[in-house]
Structure formats: C-alpha cells, structure tokens
Enzyme design. Structure first.
Site, mmCIF file in Angstrom:
data_model
loop_
_atom_site.group_PDB
_atom_site.id
_atom_site.type_symbol
_atom_site.label_atom_id
_atom_site.label_comp_id
_atom_site.label_asym_id
_atom_site.label_seq_id
_atom_site.Cartn_x
_atom_site.Cartn_y
_atom_site.Cartn_z
ATOM 1 N N PHE A 111 15.592 29.604 27.039
ATOM 2 C CA PHE A 111 14.436 30.318 26.486
ATOM 3 C C PHE A 111 13.194 30.193 27.362
ATOM 4 O O PHE A 111 12.257 30.981 27.244
ATOM 5 C CB PHE A 111 14.133 29.822 25.065
ATOM 6 C CG PHE A 111 13.296 28.573 25.005
ATOM 7 C CD1 PHE A 111 13.877 27.321 25.060
ATOM 8 C CD2 PHE A 111 11.919 28.655 24.923
ATOM 9 C CE1 PHE A 111 13.104 26.173 25.025
ATOM 10 C CE2 PHE A 111 11.131 27.508 24.886
ATOM 11 C CZ PHE A 111 11.729 26.261 24.943
ATOM 12 N N LYS A 112 13.172 29.200 28.252
ATOM 13 C CA LYS A 112 11.982 29.009 29.082
ATOM 14 C C LYS A 112 11.699 30.223 29.962
ATOM 15 O O LYS A 112 10.578 30.411 30.411
ATOM 16 C CB LYS A 112 12.117 27.743 29.904
ATOM 17 C CG LYS A 112 12.080 26.494 29.025
ATOM 18 C CD LYS A 112 11.995 25.213 29.796
ATOM 19 C CE LYS A 112 11.787 24.023 28.867
ATOM 20 N NZ LYS A 112 13.002 23.724 28.051
ATOM 21 N N ASP A 113 12.705 31.062 30.197
ATOM 22 C CA ASP A 113 12.487 32.289 30.978
ATOM 23 C C ASP A 113 11.462 33.208 30.303
ATOM 24 O O ASP A 113 10.748 33.929 30.998
ATOM 25 C CB ASP A 113 13.798 33.062 31.142
ATOM 26 C CG ASP A 113 14.767 32.375 32.103
ATOM 27 O OD1 ASP A 113 14.296 31.765 33.085
ATOM 28 O OD2 ASP A 113 15.990 32.453 31.865
#
Ligand SMILES: *Cc1c(COP(=O)(O)O)cnc(C)c1O
Length: 463
Positions: A111-113
């Site tokens: 999810f850090k993208d």
C-alpha cells in the site's frame, strides 16, 4: 491551509514546505491547523468517479495554493498510471458484511505505493519549480525502500539512497530495490540490522553540516503528504459501500500508525466511519496502550508480518496531539518521557478521547498463519501475513449491521515463504513483474559507519 507542529514550537508552514521538510524543527510532526470537511452532498457526489477524480476532490483543500488545480490533477494522474488495476484500490468480499480493500496493485505490491508514487510527483514538481535538487535518504526493513525507489527513480531533481539491512530483507523486497537501472537510484546494503539503518539515518539528519551540504530530505511515514494520500482510499471504499448514507468500519494492520491515522482524518473530514480497528501482530504496543493507557516499549520480536515489527509508532504522536486537546507542550513532555524512560502513561481524559475513535486487537504468529490457511480454504483468498493480521482482528470486531472493510496492505507474493508455510501454496508474482528474478542486481555494500556512508553519498551525487 497551514500546517502546525504537534509540539507547538516550530513555525506554521504551507503544504509544500511541510512536505519538503518532513519533520518539524521542534522534533514534532506537521498536522493541518484545521481539517477541511466534506458535506454529505460532497461525499454523495463521489459515487461513480474514478480513483483519480476522488483523490483530487478529497486532497485538494489540503494542498492550498502549493499547486494549481491543473497541475495537481496531472500529478495525481501520473502517480497512479503505473498501477496494475484500473480501480487502483478494488474491493473483494470475504464474507457477508466483510470486505477486503486490495491496496497492493501498485508497482511494489504494497500500500505504500499509494503515498510514495504521489509524493515522488509532488517533490519533482515543487523542486523543479524552485530550481532545487535534494538527496533523499531512507532506511527500510523492506516495503518503504522499494516504494521510494520505484517512486523517485529517473526523476531529475532527486537522488535516492535506501539503506537496508544486508541479508535481512525478503528476496522480492531486495530485488525490487536492486534491479532498477536509473542512475539516481542507490540501494545500500548495510552490515547491520534495520535498527542500525535507522540509527545511521538519524545520525545523518543530526549532522547539520552534512545535511545542508547534500540537501538531505526524508520521505518516511511521518511526512504529512504520505498520510494525506492514504486518506483517499477510505473515501473510495466507503462510498462504494453506500457512504454517506451508510456507516462503514475499517480494520487496519498497523505499524507506525500512518495508515490508520489517515482513516481518522477521513472521519474528521466527515466520512461516516463507525469504528477504526487497530490490528497489531505480536509487537503490540498500540494494542496494549489502547487497552491500558500505558505506552511502554520493549524489544522488537521478529514476526511473519515484518512491516509491522515496530516498537515506537511514530505517527501515534499525531493522534495524541488531538487527544490532549492540541496541547503541544503536553505532547512534547510525553515524547521526552518516551526518550528518557522508554514509555509514558496516557491520561484518563486522553485515553477516553482515543477510545471514541479506535478499537484494537492483536494476532499471534500462530493466529496469523491459521488465518491465511482458513481464508484460502473458506474464501479462496490468499492473504499476505499483514492482511491476515487484519482479517483475524476484524472478525473479532465485526458488528452485524455495519460493513467491515479490512485493508490488505501487501500482495501475498511479496511474502511467499510465510504464505506457503501457512497454505501450502507459493503465490506467483503478477505477470507484469514476473521477470524480477531474471533482472540484474546492483547494490553497494557499506559498513555500519556514519562517515563511510556520508562519503559514499557525497561521491555519488552530482556536484
Ligand atoms: C508499512 C506496512 C504496514 C504498516 O503501516 P503503518 O502505516 O506503518 O501502520 C502494514 N503492512 C504492510 C505490508 C506495510 O508495508
């Protein structure tokens, strides 16, 4: 729109200034002076919009005049163009009333993208306009580093150095950091643990001469722009389940409290969120704190969900600031106690304020693996270990009349060993990165030594 520090001493900044500086000069974290709200009508109008259009409407009021409408819209479009799913953050149903929000369709499968891809575009635009160049240095136990490299590679205004512990990240994580070929990407394998990487990074920021010389910048999870980007998917998910005319709850696998704090901001903006459930692995400082009021650090116990193996949850400071009535002095005092004595006690009033918004739970190692196995058997869904922590805790907190959304924070193929151990199935990488294991790797080994690292960085950046 101004941003103020949680410790009350640093000057207020614009969005752009807060983004470029990361940490405030008084050691605090930036938060918006006031949180803009969306009316029920504004939220209803999000129905049927693309993820990018939703992102624009949700984030626009926070950005102020740092970017024009047109530029901001273009940067959002560029940020999410490389995702492997048209919906960007699609949902699947696990059981009646229980949904999984898949946040792993970005370039590095976590999810850090969502935040990093956007922050890469925002940095490039702001720095180019200012005629400046910065050196981004980050420490990673895996996911943050690969997301940062993927977001900043090939950009003109930045060099990116990522310190990771040699031999201590998964092969997929390592290859995501070492295979990009762009000249401004520098993967540094440090002889040490993740804590050593983080300590050397901190030393670098405290070496003011070096910091100014190379124009050091940070993009770790305390950067406000990262939190903001994560607010969007709470809106897109809740709206597709009927918000604002129906309440929705979320369960969030949590480490540094950044992702779940974004949910809290969505709620403050007016999104009808019923409950926010903080899900931790065996490193359960947040669960213990929300249960007892005692925030006490201990050793980190390595787990099958390594991206949540933390003891000091950096973004928790932001919610404490609100729980203490936005009293910067009170927060500064708690942080001093944490530094000197390894913990602090949350006052009764503040704990009550926290419990108005947050519930919590934990999953042991056995429970995490059992959840991966059960989800595969009963729902046909292969979960990454972090998402499994979420699903287990969500199941304990579900209410019959309110839909529960669990955030799936990584793709199972990013953690193939744990998934295979639990389910007997080794998840394959998505097709678009199936050649990851054939690509050539490029990295620099470095000792756990500040001056050696500083020399390496000086030599690599353009003079
Ligand atoms: C970073 C990460 C988390 C924890 O997110 P926080 O914002 O630090 O709470 C959970 N799962 C995965 C896969 C991650 O990479």
């Amino acid at each position: 729109m101004r941003y103020i520090s949680t410790r009350g001493q640093a000057p207020a900044l614009s969005f752009e200034e807060a983004m470029l500086s990361g940490l405030a000069r008084d050691g605090g974290l930036y938060v918006p002076e006031t949180v803009p709200t969306m009316s029920a009508e504004d939220i209803r109008a999000l129905h049927g919009l693309s993820y990018e259009e939703t992102a624009f409407r949700v984030m626009r009021p926070f950005v102020g005049d740092s970017f024009t409408d047109e530029t901001f819209g273009d940067l959002i479009a560029k940020a999410y163009a490389g995702f492997g799913h048209g919906a960007r953050a699609p949902m699947v149903q696990l059981a009646p009333g229980h949904f999984l929000l898949e946040l792993f369709h970005g370039p590095t499968l976590a999810f850090k993208d969502f935040a990093m891809q956007l922050i890469g575009q925002l940095f490039e635009e702001a720095l180019t306009r200012r005629g400046e160049r910065v050196t981004i240095v980050g420490a990673t136990s895996g996911d943050t580093g690969s997301a940062a490299i993927e977001a900043f590679k090939g950009l003109d205004a930045v060099d990116v150095f990522i310190l990771y512990p040699h031999g201590r990240v998964s092969e997929v994580q390592r290859r995501q950091m070492t295979t990009p070929t762009e000249a401004n990407v520098h993967a540094v394998a440090l002889d040490g643990h993740f804590d050593d990487c983080q300590a050397r990074l901190k030393d670098m920021f405290n070496d003011f001469a070096f910091r100014d010389e190379v124009r050091l910048a940070g993009v770790n999870s305390i950067n406000w722009a990262r939190v903001l980007a994560q607010v969007v998917y709470y809106f897109s998910a809740a709206v597709s389940l009927g918000a604002p005319d129906r309440k929705v709850s979320f369960t969030v696998p949590t480490g540094n409290f950044g992702d779940v704090f974004a949910g809290y901001i969505a709620k403050k903006m007016g999104l009808p969120i019923d409950r926010l459930v903080v899900a931790t692995n065996q490193n359960d400082i947040l669960h213990r704190c929300l249960t007892s009021g005692d925030y006490v650090t201990s050793e980190v116990h390595p787990s099958v969900s390594p991206s949540m193996d933390i003891q000091v949850s950096s973004n928790f400071e932001r919610v404490l600031f609100d729980a203490y009535g936005r009293d910067g002095n009170a927060v500064a005092q708690l942080m001093d106690e944490l530094k000197s004595g390894g913990g602090f006690h949350v006052s009764q009033g503040a704990l009550q304020a926290l419990r108005e918004h947050f519930e919590s739970g934990r999953a042991s190692e056995d429970e995490t693996l059992a959840t991966i196995k059960a989800a595969r058997a009963s729902m046909g869904e292969l979960l990454c270990p972090h998402s499994a922590v979420g699903v287990k805790v969500a199941d304990e907190h579900r209410a019959p009349d309110t839909p529960m959304v669990t955030l799936a924070t990584a793709h199972p193929a990013k953690f193939p060993d744990a998934v295979e151990q639990a389910s007997g199935i080794r998840p394959p990488l998505p097709e678009r990165m199936a050649d990851l294991f054939d690509r050539e790797e490029r990295m620099t080994r470095a000792p756990n030594d500040l001056s050696a690292l500083e020399t390496l960085i000086r030599e690599r950046i353009p003079q």
